[in-house]
Design an enzyme around this catalytic site. Structure first.
Site, PDB file in Angstrom:
ATOM      1  N   ARG A 187       0.849  -1.190   0.000  1.00  0.00           N
ATOM      2  CA  ARG A 187       0.000   0.000   0.000  1.00  0.00           C
ATOM      3  C   ARG A 187       0.890   1.246   0.000  1.00  0.00           C
ATOM      4  O   ARG A 187       0.605   2.234  -0.641  1.00  0.00           O
ATOM      5  CB  ARG A 187      -0.918  -0.003   1.211  1.00  0.00           C
ATOM      6  CG  ARG A 187      -2.218  -0.774   1.012  1.00  0.00           C
ATOM      7  CD  ARG A 187      -2.033  -2.213   0.540  1.00  0.00           C
ATOM      8  NE  ARG A 187      -3.284  -2.928   0.388  1.00  0.00           N
ATOM      9  CZ  ARG A 187      -3.897  -3.591   1.377  1.00  0.00           C
ATOM     10  NH1 ARG A 187      -3.332  -3.658   2.580  1.00  0.00           N
ATOM     11  NH2 ARG A 187      -5.039  -4.187   1.164  1.00  0.00           N
ATOM     12  N   ASP A 213      -0.393  -7.207  -3.490  1.00  0.00           N
ATOM     13  CA  ASP A 213      -1.769  -6.825  -3.170  1.00  0.00           C
ATOM     14  C   ASP A 213      -2.346  -6.087  -4.370  1.00  0.00           C
ATOM     15  O   ASP A 213      -1.687  -5.983  -5.411  1.00  0.00           O
ATOM     16  CB  ASP A 213      -1.832  -5.978  -1.885  1.00  0.00           C
ATOM     17  CG  ASP A 213      -3.108  -6.236  -1.087  1.00  0.00           C
ATOM     18  OD1 ASP A 213      -4.197  -6.105  -1.679  1.00  0.00           O
ATOM     19  OD2 ASP A 213      -3.022  -6.575   0.108  1.00  0.00           O
ATOM     20  N   HIS A 264      -7.190  -9.778  -3.734  1.00  0.00           N
ATOM     21  CA  HIS A 264      -6.078  -8.833  -3.545  1.00  0.00           C
ATOM     22  C   HIS A 264      -5.043  -9.014  -4.663  1.00  0.00           C
ATOM     23  O   HIS A 264      -3.838  -8.992  -4.419  1.00  0.00           O
ATOM     24  CB  HIS A 264      -5.434  -9.031  -2.163  1.00  0.00           C
ATOM     25  CG  HIS A 264      -6.300  -8.553  -1.033  1.00  0.00           C
ATOM     26  ND1 HIS A 264      -6.398  -7.232  -0.665  1.00  0.00           N
ATOM     27  CD2 HIS A 264      -7.149  -9.228  -0.215  1.00  0.00           C
ATOM     28  CE1 HIS A 264      -7.251  -7.107   0.338  1.00  0.00           C
ATOM     29  NE2 HIS A 264      -7.723  -8.310   0.629  1.00  0.00           N
ATOM     30  N   ASP A 320      -7.761 -13.880   2.184  1.00  0.00           N
ATOM     31  CA  ASP A 320      -8.733 -12.988   2.824  1.00  0.00           C
ATOM     32  C   ASP A 320      -9.592 -12.257   1.791  1.00  0.00           C
ATOM     33  O   ASP A 320      -9.198 -12.096   0.643  1.00  0.00           O
ATOM     34  CB  ASP A 320      -8.011 -11.961   3.709  1.00  0.00           C
ATOM     35  CG  ASP A 320      -7.009 -11.129   2.920  1.00  0.00           C
ATOM     36  OD1 ASP A 320      -6.287 -11.715   2.097  1.00  0.00           O
ATOM     37  OD2 ASP A 320      -6.958  -9.902   3.110  1.00  0.00           O
ATOM     38  N   GLU A 321     -10.742 -11.819   2.271  1.00  0.00           N
ATOM     39  CA  GLU A 321     -11.614 -10.862   1.583  1.00  0.00           C
ATOM     40  C   GLU A 321     -11.762 -11.135   0.086  1.00  0.00           C
ATOM     41  O   GLU A 321     -11.415 -10.294  -0.726  1.00  0.00           O
ATOM     42  CB  GLU A 321     -11.051  -9.450   1.801  1.00  0.00           C
ATOM     43  CG  GLU A 321     -10.926  -9.092   3.263  1.00  0.00           C
ATOM     44  CD  GLU A 321     -10.315  -7.718   3.507  1.00  0.00           C
ATOM     45  OE1 GLU A 321     -10.838  -6.995   4.348  1.00  0.00           O
ATOM     46  OE2 GLU A 321      -9.306  -7.372   2.846  1.00  0.00           O
ATOM     47  N   TYR A 376      -3.568  -4.828  15.677  1.00  0.00           N
ATOM     48  CA  TYR A 376      -3.492  -4.125  14.398  1.00  0.00           C
ATOM     49  C   TYR A 376      -2.875  -2.743  14.634  1.00  0.00           C
ATOM     50  O   TYR A 376      -3.515  -1.841  15.156  1.00  0.00           O
ATOM     51  CB  TYR A 376      -4.877  -4.047  13.742  1.00  0.00           C
ATOM     52  CG  TYR A 376      -5.064  -5.185  12.752  1.00  0.00           C
ATOM     53  CD1 TYR A 376      -4.607  -6.462  13.064  1.00  0.00           C
ATOM     54  CD2 TYR A 376      -5.634  -4.988  11.496  1.00  0.00           C
ATOM     55  CE1 TYR A 376      -4.722  -7.503  12.160  1.00  0.00           C
ATOM     56  CE2 TYR A 376      -5.748  -6.035  10.589  1.00  0.00           C
ATOM     57  CZ  TYR A 376      -5.288  -7.288  10.931  1.00  0.00           C
ATOM     58  OH  TYR A 376      -5.396  -8.319  10.039  1.00  0.00           O
ATOM     59  N   PHE A 377      -1.629  -2.633  14.252  1.00  0.00           N
ATOM     60  CA  PHE A 377      -0.916  -1.393  14.540  1.00  0.00           C
ATOM     61  C   PHE A 377      -1.218  -0.293  13.519  1.00  0.00           C
ATOM     62  O   PHE A 377      -0.647   0.786  13.589  1.00  0.00           O
ATOM     63  CB  PHE A 377       0.592  -1.666  14.649  1.00  0.00           C
ATOM     64  CG  PHE A 377       0.987  -2.464  15.877  1.00  0.00           C
ATOM     65  CD1 PHE A 377       0.056  -2.839  16.834  1.00  0.00           C
ATOM     66  CD2 PHE A 377       2.316  -2.831  16.086  1.00  0.00           C
ATOM     67  CE1 PHE A 377       0.420  -3.568  17.959  1.00  0.00           C
ATOM     68  CE2 PHE A 377       2.696  -3.554  17.206  1.00  0.00           C
ATOM     69  CZ  PHE A 377       1.742  -3.926  18.144  1.00  0.00           C
ATOM     70  N   ASP A 378      -2.130  -0.582  12.570  1.00  0.00           N
ATOM     71  CA  ASP A 378      -2.600   0.522  11.702  1.00  0.00           C
ATOM     72  C   ASP A 378      -3.764   1.256  12.366  1.00  0.00           C
ATOM     73  O   ASP A 378      -4.220   2.270  11.866  1.00  0.00           O
ATOM     74  CB  ASP A 378      -2.988   0.016  10.304  1.00  0.00           C
ATOM     75  CG  ASP A 378      -4.060  -1.081  10.298  1.00  0.00           C
ATOM     76  OD1 ASP A 378      -4.185  -1.811  11.321  1.00  0.00           O
ATOM     77  OD2 ASP A 378      -4.749  -1.231   9.283  1.00  0.00           O
TER      78      ASP A 378
HETATM   79  C1  TNX Z   1      -8.014  -6.126   6.236  1.00  0.00           C
HETATM   80  S1  TNX Z   1      -6.194  -8.167   7.586  1.00  0.00           S
HETATM   81  C2  TNX Z   1      -7.105  -6.687   5.342  1.00  0.00           C
HETATM   82  C3  TNX Z   1      -6.082  -5.839   4.724  1.00  0.00           C
HETATM   83  C4  TNX Z   1      -6.252  -4.407   5.122  1.00  0.00           C
HETATM   84  C5  TNX Z   1      -6.535  -4.332   6.616  1.00  0.00           C
HETATM   85  C6  TNX Z   1      -6.596  -2.971   7.185  1.00  0.00           C
HETATM   86  C7  TNX Z   1      -6.499  -8.780   6.198  1.00  0.00           C
HETATM   87  C8  TNX Z   1      -6.240 -10.189   6.075  1.00  0.00           C
HETATM   88  N1  TNX Z   1      -6.992  -8.027   5.187  1.00  0.00           N
HETATM   89  O1  TNX Z   1      -6.121  -5.997   3.314  1.00  0.00           O
HETATM   90  O2  TNX Z   1      -5.095  -3.720   4.802  1.00  0.00           O
HETATM   91  O3  TNX Z   1      -7.778  -4.960   6.859  1.00  0.00           O
HETATM   92  O4  TNX Z   1      -6.653  -2.982   8.572  1.00  0.00           O
END
Ligand code: TNX
Length: 759
Positions: A158, A187, A259, A322-323, A420-422
């Site tokens: 990112r 990503d 991603h 993920d996602e 989650y350090f973001d």
């Molecule tokens: C979810 S954590 C995501 C990331 C994002 C993040 C932001 C994860 C497996 N997927 O793609 O950057 O949240 O907190």
């Protein structure tokens, strides 16, 4: 040592005494070692930059690290030597012992890694000021880590961080005894690793035109500043060596099948629609993912993973998972043909397309297994059947770890609500650089227990360890990266390394000044919220009062008022836990040595008949949202819109079912409390509340109920007051049951309740 049992004033003296000599080492470092025994009767060893370091050939590198750590000291002109060896016998390969005598320091590890951690302890024991030789008190330090997997993740997609910055990041991990670096290399917004077989991945995929301005969802404006960069395989090999010299294993992540926009922009034929695709300039909202219906996509996955596994010696490869939106797969003839070919049939829990992702995961696991390795995947991989050797990385809270271990998988704990350090590290977001959201202060990181109550002993044995993640959507510079990591990484180190009975937040805080001195010497940027005002409350049954306890940073002072005014340098000084037994507004603030006031925190105490009373819960709170636990229900303090304030207690699935034993039988006719609505957490309004009274503390009579069967979907996040009145009843005990609800489409049934006021 358990600081909780020692009055604050004694702790203050102890802390002061450890700093008696400015040039004296203190082995109580971060992370806290297992055991430190100082022999004050002996003379100290005097350490200077000229102290001789003796090693065997195999420990040459460790010897060089040690020479570097002490190089900033003046010469001691002393005869003593430091000797490093790997003679320690221990089941734990990372264990070490340091024996300090007047003439010799021996660092003995169970392996070279053990020696390395011994050196980290020595280096962190040095005083902040290195302008005179350091007296190293005679002592024995014996230490070993709690978890074998101690991870930190970094997203270089990112925003891009170059090889030198990645090496500095690795230095930061080493300083905190972290031994796994999870490197997020690909990503939607960029492909950052050279793959020889697919050169366009970096030619095209490593570049994006610009980046979203502001937070996702707030607007669509993209700047026109190109972001590009990737690591050549030579650079990667060099970084792997750099990490391995510091006993850190790098686990690469190729995030698939979602991603993958950067890969699709490079090779559009790998997608369902064939494109055209673009490397994303924003953070979400895409539907395009790899097309597992096409054979060439599966070949691509196998080729890329194989090349990556040849490069990285790690036993693990992270394959993301993920996602993954399934929109394209539903409409893609190739994907539908694959579903048919595989004989996939949907279940009531998973669609055919969900299960198609399981096929991709199993395929990747197979490729890894053939190379003698195992995959790690984000907790979404549990949504299908997964090969037993797959390791689950739990990120959506601890649920993935609880469910994963229940199914026999090994897991890594990276819950987004602790690690989650973001996320923001202060609740004053306006004063912070833009972050993705959330609120994870150092104290919250520190409080994380990876072996959660929800697990059986067998499940606990499958937890490899904890890891913190740093996603960099909102982290554009390396200095900002350091600010997000430090000192939360220090709290993480203690979660990963330190034995639970050695963990104590206040003690941890008192050990950070020397660590911060290293940050300063290395030019690391770091956050300083840990020095700010920090008070907590708990009811004291015997004294019938609320106790305010402060954790004051070394060198700082805490001042308070009880009339709602803002404390100043003339306000009463906090020196020991404060007993509050009358309604008041308690306001506290920390003052730095130069008199600067920290954050002003204020709470209103409203005493009711239930305040500070004995209280028991029929169901345990949900551990991530337990905060003050049962005590918070009788502390006389109300919750506000912030469900993480410590005033709330959250229950998952079960009701908040509390029985309060009143100090003496009393007439009661009203019960009041609040609930907190937090849609993103699935925490909604109660469905029903029941109040029972008991004259003898044994038999309970229903006094009142309130029903709320319908959830209002428009009800906003925030605190909602409930007052229940009933005919007067002389009660010895009162039981209040507040039930959660779950409308369709909401995955969790959390109910938050704050102080229960009985009148
Ligand atoms: C979810 S954590 C995501 C990331 C994002 C993040 C932001 C994860 C497996 N997927 O793609 O950057 O949240 O907190």
């Amino acid at each position: 040592m358990n600081f909780r049992k020692i009055p604050a004033i004694v702790i203050a003296i102890m802390v002061a005494s450890t700093n008696l000599s400015a040039a004296e080492a203190d082995y109580n470092v971060v992370p806290m070692p297992l055991s430190v025994t100082v022999d004050a009767a002996q003379q100290p060893f005097v350490l200077g930059s000229d102290t001789r370091v003796v090693t065997t050939k195999a420990l040459d590198r460790e010897g060089d690290f040690l020479r570097e750590y002490i190089s900033a000291l003046p010469k001691a002109g002393a005869k003593g030597v430091i000797s490093l060896d790997t003679k320690l016998k221990s089941d734990n390969p990372e264990a070490y012992t340091i024996t300090l005598t007047p003439g010799k320091i021996t660092v003995s590890g169970a392996s070279a890694a053990g020696v390395f951690y011994g050196l980290q302890t020595l280096r962190k024991s040095l005083p902040a000021n290195l302008d005179e030789p350091v007296e190293m008190p005679a002592a024995v330090v014996s230490d070993a880590p709690r978890f074998a997997y101690r991870g930190a993740h970094l997203d270089v997609v990112r925003h891009f961080f170059d090889a030198d910055q990645v090496k500095t990041f690795i230095d930061m991990l080493a300083l905190h005894n972290i031994n796994k670096f999870h490197w997020h290399l690909t990503d939607d917004q960029g492909w950052r690793i050279e793959i020889k077989k697919y050169p366009r991945l970096t030619e095209v995929g490593s570049k994006r035109k610009g980046t979203l301005i502001g937070r996702y969802g707030a607007g669509e404006t993209i700047d026109s500043i190109p972001v590009e960069g990737y690591f050549t395989q030579d650079q990667i090999r060099d970084i792997i060596t750099y990490a391995s010299d510091r006993h850190i294993e790098i686990i690469p992540e190729i995030d698939l099948p979602s991603h993958m926009m950067a890969a699709l922009a490079s090779y559009p034929e790998l997608g369902c629609t064939g494109g055209p695709y673009e490397v994303l300039t924003t953070w979400a909202g895409y539907k395009d993912v790899l097309c597992p219906g096409k054979d060439k996509t599966m070949t691509f996955i196998a080729d890329v993973l194989t090349e990556v596994m040849e490069l990285f010696p790690s036993k693990y490869i992270h394959i993301g998972g993920d996602e993954c939106p399934k929109d394209r797969w539903k409409e893609c003839t190739d994907c539908q043909a694959r579903i048919k070919q595989l004989g996939i049939t949907p279940t009531d829990k998973a669609s055919a397309e969900d299960l198609l992702q399981g096929y991709v995961t199993a395929f990747a696991a197979d490729v890894a297994r053939k190379a003698g390795k195992s995959i790690i995947g984000w907790d979404e991989i549990l949504e299908c059947d997964v090969p037993q050797d797959a390791v689950v990385m739990s990120w959506r809270g601890i649920k993935g770890a609880v469910n994963g271990t229940a199914r026999g998988h090994r897991v890594i704990q990276t819950p987004n609500d602790y690690l989650y350090f973001d996320y923001y590290q202060s609740d004053n977001a306006a004063a912070e650089p833009l972050a993705i959201g959330g609120y994870i202060p150092v104290r919250r990181v520190y409080s994380f227990e990876p072996l959660t109550e929800e697990m059986s002993d067998e499940q606990k044995s499958l937890v490899m360890g904890p890891q913190a993640n740093l996603w960099t959507e909102y982290v554009p510079t390396f200095s900002h990266l350091q600010y997000m990591e430090l000192p939360r990484l220090a709290a993480l180190a203690e979660v990963q390394w330190t034995a639970p009975d050695k963990k104590d937040y206040h003690s941890f805080k008192c050990r950070t000044p020397r660590l911060f001195a290293i940050y300063d010497r290395n030019g690391y940027n770091y956050a300083t919220h840990i020095k700010d005002t920090d008070v907590s409350f708990r009811p004291d049954r015997q004294k019938h009062a609320l106790v305010m306890k402060a954790s004051v940073y070394p060198g700082h002072q805490l001042r308070y008022t009880l009339d709602g005014t803002v404390p100043d340098v003339a306000s009463p000084l906090y020196s020991e836990p404060l007993l509050l037994d009358k309604d008041c507004v308690v306001t506290a603030a920390s003052f730095a040595p130069d008199g600067t006031r920290g954050t002003v925190v204020s709470d209103t105490l409203r005493i009711s008949k239930a305040s500070f009373a004995e209280c028991t819960l029929a169901y345990k709170p949900y551990s991530p949202f337990a905060f003050g636990g049962a005590d918070a229900l009788v502390d006389g303090l109300c919750g506000d819109d912030n469900f993480r304030s410590g005033r709330w207690v959250g229950f998952l699935g079960d009701p908040c079912d509390v029985t309060i034993t009143l100090p003496e039988p009393t007439e009661i006719s009203q019960v009041g409390f609040k609930t907190c609505i937090v849609w993103p957490e699935g925490a909604l309004e109660m469905s029903r509340a029941e109040v029972y009274g008991s004259a003898d503390g044994k038999d309970f009579t229903l006094l009142a109920t309130v029903d709320n069967p319908e959830q209002d979907p428009a009800q906003k996040n925030g605190a909602y007051a409930h007052t229940i009145t009933f005919d007067p009843f002389k009660a010895k005990a009162v039981r209040v049951v507040v039930k959660p609800c779950a409308p369709a489409g909401i995955w969790s049934r959390i109910i938050f309740v704050d102080d229960i006021a009985v009148k």
